[in-house]
Design a protein around this motif. Structure first.
Motif, PDB file in Angstrom:
ATOM      1  N   PRO A 165     -30.118  -9.927  33.805  1.00 26.63           N
ATOM      2  CA  PRO A 165     -28.982  -9.319  34.512  1.00 26.63           C
ATOM      3  C   PRO A 165     -27.982 -10.403  34.910  1.00 26.63           C
ATOM      4  N   ASP A 166     -26.765  -9.986  35.246  1.00 30.76           N
ATOM      5  CA  ASP A 166     -25.775 -10.940  35.740  1.00 30.76           C
ATOM      6  C   ASP A 166     -26.305 -11.622  36.994  1.00 30.76           C
ATOM      7  N   GLY A 167     -26.079 -12.923  37.092  1.00 33.91           N
ATOM      8  CA  GLY A 167     -26.552 -13.676  38.251  1.00 33.91           C
ATOM      9  C   GLY A 167     -26.692 -15.139  37.916  1.00 33.91           C
ATOM     10  N   PRO A 168     -27.170 -15.931  38.883  1.00 30.64           N
ATOM     11  CA  PRO A 168     -27.258 -17.388  38.675  1.00 30.64           C
ATOM     12  C   PRO A 168     -28.120 -17.784  37.490  1.00 30.64           C
ATOM     13  N   LEU A 169     -29.262 -17.102  37.270  1.00 28.67           N
ATOM     14  CA  LEU A 169     -30.145 -17.484  36.182  1.00 28.67           C
ATOM     15  C   LEU A 169     -29.458 -17.267  34.835  1.00 28.67           C
ATOM     16  N   ARG A 170     -28.814 -16.125  34.667  1.00 26.74           N
ATOM     17  CA  ARG A 170     -28.110 -15.857  33.409  1.00 26.74           C
ATOM     18  C   ARG A 170     -26.986 -16.870  33.198  1.00 26.74           C
ATOM     19  N   THR A 171     -26.256 -17.170  34.265  1.00 21.08           N
ATOM     20  CA  THR A 171     -25.165 -18.141  34.159  1.00 21.08           C
ATOM     21  C   THR A 171     -25.688 -19.496  33.708  1.00 21.08           C
ATOM     22  N   ASP A 172     -26.811 -19.939  34.294  1.00 20.08           N
ATOM     23  CA  ASP A 172     -27.374 -21.251  33.937  1.00 20.08           C
ATOM     24  C   ASP A 172     -27.841 -21.279  32.487  1.00 20.08           C
ATOM     25  N   VAL A 173     -28.522 -20.223  32.040  1.00 17.86           N
ATOM     26  CA  VAL A 173     -29.035 -20.206  30.668  1.00 17.86           C
ATOM     27  C   VAL A 173     -27.885 -20.116  29.671  1.00 17.86           C
ATOM     28  N   GLU A 174     -26.836 -19.361  30.008  1.00 20.41           N
ATOM     29  CA  GLU A 174     -25.670 -19.308  29.128  1.00 20.41           C
ATOM     30  C   GLU A 174     -25.018 -20.688  28.998  1.00 20.41           C
ATOM     31  N   ALA A 175     -24.955 -21.442  30.103  1.00 18.15           N
ATOM     32  CA  ALA A 175     -24.365 -22.780  30.057  1.00 18.15           C
ATOM     33  C   ALA A 175     -25.185 -23.703  29.161  1.00 18.15           C
ATOM     34  N   VAL A 176     -26.514 -23.608  29.260  1.00 16.26           N
ATOM     35  CA  VAL A 176     -27.377 -24.428  28.401  1.00 16.26           C
ATOM     36  C   VAL A 176     -27.170 -24.064  26.941  1.00 16.26           C
ATOM     37  N   THR A 177     -27.051 -22.770  26.666  1.00 20.80           N
ATOM     38  CA  THR A 177     -26.857 -22.319  25.284  1.00 20.80           C
ATOM     39  C   THR A 177     -25.545 -22.836  24.716  1.00 20.80           C
ATOM     40  N   ARG A 178     -24.481 -22.790  25.515  1.00 16.16           N
ATOM     41  CA  ARG A 178     -23.190 -23.322  25.044  1.00 16.16           C
ATOM     42  C   ARG A 178     -23.286 -24.810  24.767  1.00 16.16           C
ATOM     43  N   ARG A 179     -24.025 -25.506  25.594  1.00  9.98           N
ATOM     44  CA  ARG A 179     -24.152 -26.951  25.414  1.00  9.98           C
ATOM     45  C   ARG A 179     -24.816 -27.296  24.085  1.00  9.98           C
TER      46      ARG A 179
END
Length: 543
Positions: A30-44
């Protein structure tokens, strides 16, 4: 739960497979800090090069080292440290500087001298997330992306702002004038802060930036030898905090790899090379002010202004080194700079970056990404809504645990424990471990006489048998380290020799046995400790 089909194409890079798995898991969060962090790692993971942060105390010589690595003066450097924000250096056909603010907005600003970091910013530096310096030089981020960080405002720690950049890096170059207790405290705090983010000691290189200040009264070659001995002692004192410590003469490095040294400067050096040794000593065995004062007393016509620029470019240590190079018969300016780059230590730093990190960039970055996801999971409170996503991430870890190259990255910790003396190994096992960690090819990693499937299969079977035997004889306190090596060898066997499918069938039938298990061994697959030994079919933890 039903999992996403796992891409088995061995030609696909680990980062791509890791990113695909994480994107699948993100869709279940769901939307939230965990999703935001994992999305950032994926972009990296979309980046194709490693990130190298340069950190250390105030005025330690960080920006000078950055300029040496970049090959041009883009980072602010000088007697007074001026770096107040994190700065990223990237290639772009249109040069410029972008200020990224903490509120998510950005603005273009005028570049500083030479197209580098501006001397002043139009906003308060506390509002700045980071700067991006863009340069049309394609060499800038071909092998690695450099991040220059501010010096810590306290002598005992890297501040939180600099830490934010370090956490986004794969490698840290920790720069220090001398390896004192203060630097140990800073590194210990650094390790406590970022180990959970996937940047352990194996990814930290210490750099002694003032080789030229070591044994100031001795000739350059003796200073170099003293600096290397000091670096070796520093590596011992900082064991467990850094992988290695390398000495560098920062000012010489910046000039030797840069573009500021011209034929006019080379001509001035050749003029100074005409001095006999007593005259050189009278000129160079003094402080900078007296050096400048004695230039007018030289018996040869060397423009004072050219010598003043030589002092700014090389320092007295570098001038002595350059004269020594000219005395050895080197005549051409490019050759002179190449020898200086070697003598000042910067080529060893670049070579170490290539050997330790760039050569294994794909598994290194994939491993780092997974560790960052683990850290995000640990710091994010569990909720019912993110249950399916967390399960998907656990399945991702389990799948990728079968990747030998990913597991091999962590073997640097085993080698470091061996070098420190914590893990005692026979001479042949020590050689095997070093080859496994540092080898670039299959032949180098496994000591093959020929790179054929049959040779590889036989060699892996032999090595696994040796390390299993060694595992049973290793004291319990360090047995896990030997187990890690054995498991990597087993995984390599099934991946490299193409036996993974056979193993899966055997496991389903309840009759799995690693290929190196001697005939007649207990079918229970128990180790000498009595505990059930982990099989290759099981998913080892990625550390």
């Amino acid at each position: 739960m039903t999992s996403v089909p796992y891409a088995s194409d061995e030609a696909a890079p680990l980062c791509a497979r890791t990113a695909a798995q994480l994107r699948w898991a993100v869709e279940l969060l769901p939307d939230g800090p965990l999703r935001t962090d994992v999305e950032a790692v994926t972009r990296r993971l979309a980046d194709r090069t490693i990130r190298v942060a340069v950190g250390g105390r105030l005025n330690a010589g960080k920006s000078t080292l950055v300029n040496a690595l970049l090959g041009q003066r883009l980072a602010a450097s000088g007697a007074t440290e001026r770096t107040t924000v994190n700065v990223w250096f990237r290639y772009h056909p249109l040069p410029g500087v972008t200020v990224h603010l903490v509120d998510g907005t950005s603005t273009l600003v005028a570049a500083g001298p030479g197209g580098g970091v501006p001397v002043d910013l139009p906003v308060d530096h506390r509002q700045v997330s980071h700067l991006t310096v863009r340069t049309p030089d394609r060499r800038i981020d071909r092998e690695f992306v450099l991040i220059d960080t501010p010096g810590s405002d306290s002598p005992t720690h890297l501040d939180d702002y600099a830490m934010a950049a370090v956490r986004q890096a794969d490698v840290l170059l920790y720069v220090m004038h001398s390896p004192g207790e203060v630097d140990r405290q800073a590194l210990e705090e650094f390790q406590a802060t970022v180990t959970g983010a996937g940047l352990p000691a194996r990814n930290v290189l210490g750099v002694l930036s003032r080789m030229d200040a070591v044994s100031d009264d001795r000739p350059p070659d003796q200073r170099r030898a003293d600096a290397h001995r000091l670096a070796a002692r520093a590596a011992q004192r900082l064991a467990g905090l850094v992988a290695e410590v390398l000495p560098v003469a920062g000012l010489v490095a910046q000039t030797a790899r840069g573009v500021d040294f011209t034929e006019r400067h080379a001509t001035a050096l050749r003029g100074l090379a005409g001095l006999d040794e007593p005259a050189r000593a009278r000129l160079l065995d003094v402080d900078d002010q007296r050096f400048l004062g004695r230039l007018g007393q030289l018996p040869i016509p060397v423009p004072v202004e050219d010598c003043r620029e030589l002092l700014d470019l090389l320092g007295r240590f570098g001038i002595r080194e350059a004269l020594s190079v000219l005395d050895s018969g080197v005549a051409d300016t490019p050759d002179l700079l190449a020898v200086l780059a070697h003598r000042c230590g910067i080529e060893q730093v670049v070579g170490t970056l290539r050997d330790r990190f760039i050569s294994v960039a794909d598994p290194l970055r994939a491993h780092s990404a997974l560790e960052q996801v683990r850290a995000a999971l640990a710091r994010t409170p569990v909720s019912v809504a993110d249950g399916p996503g967390r399960q998907a991430l656990r399945e991702t870890f389990a799948r990728l645990a079968r990747e030998p190259e990913l597991r091999r990255v962590a073997l640097a910790d085993v080698l470091q424990a061996h070098v420190r003396g914590d893990l005692v190994l026979p001479e042949d096992a020590s050689g095997h471990l070093r080859d496994l960690v540092s080898g670039r090819t299959t032949v180098e990693r496994f000591g093959l006489a020929a790179d054929t499937p049959a040779e590889l299969r036989d060699r892996l079977r032999e090595l696994t048998r040796r390390w299993r035997s060694l595992e049973s004889r290793t004291p319990r306190a360090h047995r896990r380290l030997v187990t890690d090596v054995r498991e990597v060898l087993e995984l390599s066997y099934f991946a490299e020799a193409g036996a993974a499918a056979e193993l899966a069938v055997a496991v389903d039938a309840g009759a799995a046995r690693p290929p190196e298990t001697p005939h007649g061994a207990e079918s229970s697959n128990r180790s000498a400790t009595g505990r059930k030994a982990p099989r290759c079919a099981e998913e080892p933890t990625i550390r």
